[in-house]
Design a protein around this motif. Structure first.
Motif, PDB file in Angstrom:
ATOM      1  N   VAL A  26       1.085  -1.355   0.122  1.00 29.85           N
ATOM      2  CA  VAL A  26      -0.160   0.076   0.134  1.00 29.85           C
ATOM      3  C   VAL A  26       0.731   1.435   0.055  1.00 29.85           C
ATOM      4  O   VAL A  26       1.733   1.215   0.861  1.00 29.85           O
ATOM      5  CB  VAL A  26      -1.144   0.209   1.241  1.00 29.85           C
ATOM      6  N   ILE A  27       0.690   2.162  -0.961  1.00 25.28           N
ATOM      7  CA  ILE A  27       1.580   3.208  -0.984  1.00 25.28           C
ATOM      8  C   ILE A  27       0.594   4.432  -1.147  1.00 25.28           C
ATOM      9  O   ILE A  27      -0.193   4.656  -1.778  1.00 25.28           O
ATOM     10  CB  ILE A  27       2.434   3.285  -2.384  1.00 25.28           C
ATOM     11  N   TYR A  28       0.770   5.471   0.015  1.00 25.63           N
ATOM     12  CA  TYR A  28      -0.148   6.690   0.009  1.00 25.63           C
ATOM     13  C   TYR A  28       0.701   7.562  -0.738  1.00 25.63           C
ATOM     14  O   TYR A  28       2.059   7.797  -0.610  1.00 25.63           O
ATOM     15  CB  TYR A  28       0.100   7.273   1.386  1.00 25.63           C
ATOM     16  N   PHE A  29       0.286   8.248  -1.724  1.00 22.55           N
ATOM     17  CA  PHE A  29       1.203   9.296  -2.688  1.00 22.55           C
ATOM     18  C   PHE A  29       0.148  10.774  -2.660  1.00 22.55           C
ATOM     19  O   PHE A  29       0.503  11.559  -3.355  1.00 22.55           O
ATOM     20  CB  PHE A  29       0.825   8.868  -3.962  1.00 22.55           C
ATOM     21  N   GLY A  30      -0.573  10.709  -1.510  1.00 25.03           N
ATOM     22  CA  GLY A  30      -1.374  12.124  -1.533  1.00 25.03           C
ATOM     23  C   GLY A  30      -0.814  13.232  -0.939  1.00 25.03           C
ATOM     24  O   GLY A  30       0.489  13.391  -0.610  1.00 25.03           O
ATOM     25  N   SER A  31      -1.667  14.303  -0.463  1.00 22.09           N
ATOM     26  CA  SER A  31      -1.461  15.600   0.058  1.00 22.09           C
ATOM     27  C   SER A  31      -0.284  15.245   1.286  1.00 22.09           C
ATOM     28  O   SER A  31      -0.508  14.681   2.066  1.00 22.09           O
ATOM     29  CB  SER A  31      -2.423  16.254   0.410  1.00 22.09           C
ATOM     30  N   PRO A  32       0.660  16.103   1.404  1.00 24.51           N
ATOM     31  CA  PRO A  32       1.523  16.257   2.802  1.00 24.51           C
ATOM     32  C   PRO A  32       0.684  16.776   3.753  1.00 24.51           C
ATOM     33  O   PRO A  32       1.007  16.853   5.014  1.00 24.51           O
ATOM     34  CB  PRO A  32       2.785  17.028   2.242  1.00 24.51           C
ATOM     35  N   HIS A  33      -0.301  17.519   3.486  1.00 20.60           N
ATOM     36  CA  HIS A  33      -1.303  18.240   4.656  1.00 20.60           C
ATOM     37  C   HIS A  33      -2.061  16.968   5.030  1.00 20.60           C
ATOM     38  O   HIS A  33      -3.215  16.966   4.550  1.00 20.60           O
ATOM     39  CB  HIS A  33      -1.968  19.321   3.928  1.00 20.60           C
ATOM     40  N   LYS A  34      -1.709  16.116   6.207  1.00 16.91           N
ATOM     41  CA  LYS A  34      -2.339  15.219   6.461  1.00 16.91           C
ATOM     42  C   LYS A  34      -2.955  15.286   8.075  1.00 16.91           C
ATOM     43  O   LYS A  34      -2.963  16.553   8.495  1.00 16.91           O
ATOM     44  CB  LYS A  34      -1.705  13.894   6.542  1.00 16.91           C
ATOM     45  N   ASP A  35      -3.536  14.347   8.454  1.00 16.82           N
ATOM     46  CA  ASP A  35      -4.066  14.237   9.957  1.00 16.82           C
ATOM     47  C   ASP A  35      -2.921  14.941  10.943  1.00 16.82           C
ATOM     48  O   ASP A  35      -3.722  15.653  11.731  1.00 16.82           O
ATOM     49  CB  ASP A  35      -4.236  12.943  10.297  1.00 16.82           C
ATOM     50  N   TYR A  36      -1.986  14.559  11.001  1.00 17.80           N
ATOM     51  CA  TYR A  36      -0.853  15.036  11.718  1.00 17.80           C
ATOM     52  C   TYR A  36       0.448  15.344  11.136  1.00 17.80           C
ATOM     53  O   TYR A  36       0.336  14.884   9.857  1.00 17.80           O
ATOM     54  CB  TYR A  36      -0.436  14.015  12.566  1.00 17.80           C
ATOM     55  N   THR A  37       1.479  16.135  11.465  1.00 15.57           N
ATOM     56  CA  THR A  37       2.573  16.301  11.101  1.00 15.57           C
ATOM     57  C   THR A  37       3.512  15.036  11.607  1.00 15.57           C
ATOM     58  O   THR A  37       3.247  14.405  12.690  1.00 15.57           O
ATOM     59  CB  THR A  37       3.372  17.792  11.421  1.00 15.57           C
ATOM     60  N   VAL A  38       4.651  14.691  10.860  1.00 17.28           N
ATOM     61  CA  VAL A  38       5.582  13.738  11.239  1.00 17.28           C
ATOM     62  C   VAL A  38       4.808  12.516  11.691  1.00 17.28           C
ATOM     63  O   VAL A  38       4.918  11.888  12.678  1.00 17.28           O
ATOM     64  CB  VAL A  38       6.463  14.357  12.518  1.00 17.28           C
ATOM     65  N   TRP A  39       4.195  12.034  10.745  1.00 19.94           N
ATOM     66  CA  TRP A  39       3.232  10.995  10.932  1.00 19.94           C
ATOM     67  C   TRP A  39       2.832  10.281   9.483  1.00 19.94           C
ATOM     68  O   TRP A  39       2.512  11.103   8.624  1.00 19.94           O
ATOM     69  CB  TRP A  39       1.837  11.554  11.472  1.00 19.94           C
ATOM     70  N   SER A  40       3.003   9.101   9.411  1.00 16.47           N
ATOM     71  CA  SER A  40       2.646   8.290   8.129  1.00 16.47           C
ATOM     72  C   SER A  40       1.271   7.678   8.120  1.00 16.47           C
ATOM     73  O   SER A  40       0.741   7.176   9.211  1.00 16.47           O
ATOM     74  CB  SER A  40       3.561   6.989   7.957  1.00 16.47           C
ATOM     75  N   SER A  41       0.363   8.372   7.197  1.00 13.18           N
ATOM     76  CA  SER A  41      -1.112   7.759   7.045  1.00 13.18           C
ATOM     77  C   SER A  41      -0.876   6.368   6.653  1.00 13.18           C
ATOM     78  O   SER A  41      -2.182   5.784   6.865  1.00 13.18           O
ATOM     79  CB  SER A  41      -1.810   8.636   6.293  1.00 13.18           C
ATOM     80  N   ALA A  42       0.099   5.834   5.874  1.00 11.13           N
ATOM     81  CA  ALA A  42      -0.161   4.590   5.292  1.00 11.13           C
ATOM     82  C   ALA A  42      -0.580   3.323   6.034  1.00 11.13           C
ATOM     83  O   ALA A  42      -1.228   2.642   5.597  1.00 11.13           O
ATOM     84  CB  ALA A  42       1.236   4.247   4.380  1.00 11.13           C
ATOM     85  N   PRO A  43       0.250   3.286   7.138  1.00  4.93           N
ATOM     86  CA  PRO A  43      -0.039   2.183   8.181  1.00  4.93           C
ATOM     87  C   PRO A  43      -1.618   2.287   8.498  1.00  4.93           C
ATOM     88  O   PRO A  43      -2.413   1.338   8.709  1.00  4.93           O
ATOM     89  CB  PRO A  43       0.798   2.492   9.093  1.00  4.93           C
ATOM     90  N   LYS A  44      -2.272   3.619   8.980  1.00  2.29           N
ATOM     91  CA  LYS A  44      -3.515   3.489   9.184  1.00  2.29           C
ATOM     92  C   LYS A  44      -4.409   2.846   7.854  1.00  2.29           C
ATOM     93  O   LYS A  44      -5.364   2.137   8.237  1.00  2.29           O
ATOM     94  CB  LYS A  44      -3.701   4.848   9.551  1.00  2.29           C
ATOM     95  N   ILE A  45      -4.151   3.389   6.803  1.00  6.83           N
ATOM     96  CA  ILE A  45      -4.811   3.198   5.472  1.00  6.83           C
ATOM     97  C   ILE A  45      -4.978   1.535   5.345  1.00  6.83           C
ATOM     98  O   ILE A  45      -5.909   0.904   5.049  1.00  6.83           O
ATOM     99  CB  ILE A  45      -4.159   3.827   4.382  1.00  6.83           C
ATOM    100  N   GLN A  46      -3.758   1.072   5.344  1.00 12.32           N
ATOM    101  CA  GLN A  46      -3.610  -0.438   5.380  1.00 12.32           C
ATOM    102  C   GLN A  46      -4.422  -1.235   6.181  1.00 12.32           C
ATOM    103  O   GLN A  46      -5.094  -2.185   5.881  1.00 12.32           O
ATOM    104  CB  GLN A  46      -2.098  -0.849   5.461  1.00 12.32           C
ATOM    105  N   HIS A  47      -4.360  -0.812   7.487  1.00 13.11           N
ATOM    106  CA  HIS A  47      -5.138  -1.288   8.577  1.00 13.11           C
ATOM    107  C   HIS A  47      -6.642  -1.334   8.249  1.00 13.11           C
ATOM    108  O   HIS A  47      -7.049  -2.231   8.532  1.00 13.11           O
ATOM    109  CB  HIS A  47      -4.623  -0.818   9.892  1.00 13.11           C
TER     110      HIS A  47
END
Length: 334
Positions: free
Chosen positions: A74-95
């Motif tokens: 799973v690869i997140y390629f979206g906006s850098p303006h995410k839920d939090y800074t210094v945080w990867s959204s990819a694990p949340k999306i995978q889960h």
């Protein structure tokens, strides 16, 4: 072996801001927003939806009828303006998608990232025989970082919200990802950014009071003077290079999938490629969603039945920094 996009997804928040709404916020006449900037409306998320949530909703669409356990990456390629800074959204999306056999990571190159993500996914599958399926997912909530009171950046009112996804598979029966081309001119690295929030201007009372957490253009006139002479030619260069590497020319293109820009730039690019407007997707009812635009365009084209067997589509985008990227897709389905 061919590698292609097997399915796509797109999700948009229910709240819509029209050109009339934006005219009230910006002081720019509604007619100018529609005719010059090419924006009739855009979708805007509320506080319950963030970039990861929008990506998850789109990912669920792309995986309809597909076992999420079959996803390898799973690869997140979206906006850098995410839920939090210094945080990867990819694990949340995978889960959230139940793709528990997949490893997950992010790539980010602001608005240019979808053609690049396609290249990365294809190259991974070609290089590693254990990878069968790569899910590309992206979310955008960049409407939130537009400061309508800032004359330097209020022209970015087309920033909108949404989610999109594309499932890239080995031996796809729907499409084949062909070649890509990418060009970066790093002399633009300091022109556009959210000033505060990083290590250089860490968040403080002062940065909040000065509205430094919104997207800003350091010197719009200077950027325009340097960018205008090269923008279209760089778009054209990556498109022609990707097509040439794929064994094609612009005359072979059935559908151009660009990011949302003002109408004059869109038309100028079509003229440079000698393509009629009906052979392109223009997101007048969606606006600009960071890296999502070409993937959203592909999803809409499928929904509208605008791609048939043998058609050639080109996903093309550009992101501040400044990078231009294009990837060619051959349609295999009916």
């Amino acid at each position: 072996m061919s590698v292609g996009i097997q399915s796509t997804g797109a999700f948009f928040p229910s709240t819509v801001e029209t050109a009339a709404d934006l005219a009230m916020k910006t002081g720019i006449p509604e007619q100018v927003i529609v005719e010059k900037f090419g924006l009739v409306q855009k979708h805007v998320a509320d506080d319950s939806l963030h970039a990861s949530d929008l990506a998850i909703a789109a990912g669920k669409q792309a995986l309809e009828g597909i076992d999420p356990l079959a996803i390898d990456v799973v690869i997140y390629f979206g906006s850098p303006h995410k839920d939090y800074t210094v945080w990867s959204s990819a694990p949340k999306i995978q889960h959230a998608l139940g793709a528990t056999n997949a490893y997950a990571f992010e790539i980010m190159n602001v608005s240019s990232c979808f053609p690049i993500a396609l290249k990365v996914a294809k190259d991974m599958i070609v290089a590693d025989s254990s990878i069968q399926n790569v899910l590309l997912v992206a979310g955008c909530r960049e409407s939130q970082i537009v400061d309508y009171t800032n004359p330097r950046s209020r022209f970015m009112f087309n920033f909108a919200d949404g989610g999109t996804a594309a499932l890239v598979t080995r031996n796809s029966s729907v499409s084949e990802v062909l070649a890509s081309a990418v060009l970066t001119d790093g002399s633009f690295h300091d022109d556009v950014r959210a000033v505060a929030g990083g290590s250089k201007h860490f968040a403080s009372h002062e940065t909040v009071e000065k509205n430094l957490h919104y997207i800003d253009v350091k010197d719009p006139q200077s950027m325009k003077e340097r960018l205008d002479p090269v923008s279209i030619s760089n778009f054209e260069q990556v498109i022609r290079q990707a097509l040439q590497k794929s064994g094609h020319t612009p005359q072979d293109v059935s559908l151009l999938l660009p990011l949302h820009t003002k109408r004059s730039m869109f038309k100028e690019l079509l003229r440079a490629l000698e393509l009629p407007e009906e052979r392109a997707i223009y997101l007048s009812h969606h606006g600009h969603m960071s890296s999502l635009d070409p993937c959203v365009g592909l999803h809409l084209a499928q929904q509208e039945g605008r791609l048939k067997k043998g058609d050639l589509a080109v996903a093309v985008s550009a992101g501040t920094g400044y990078t231009w990227a294009a990837t060619v897709i051959r349609w295999l389905g009916e």
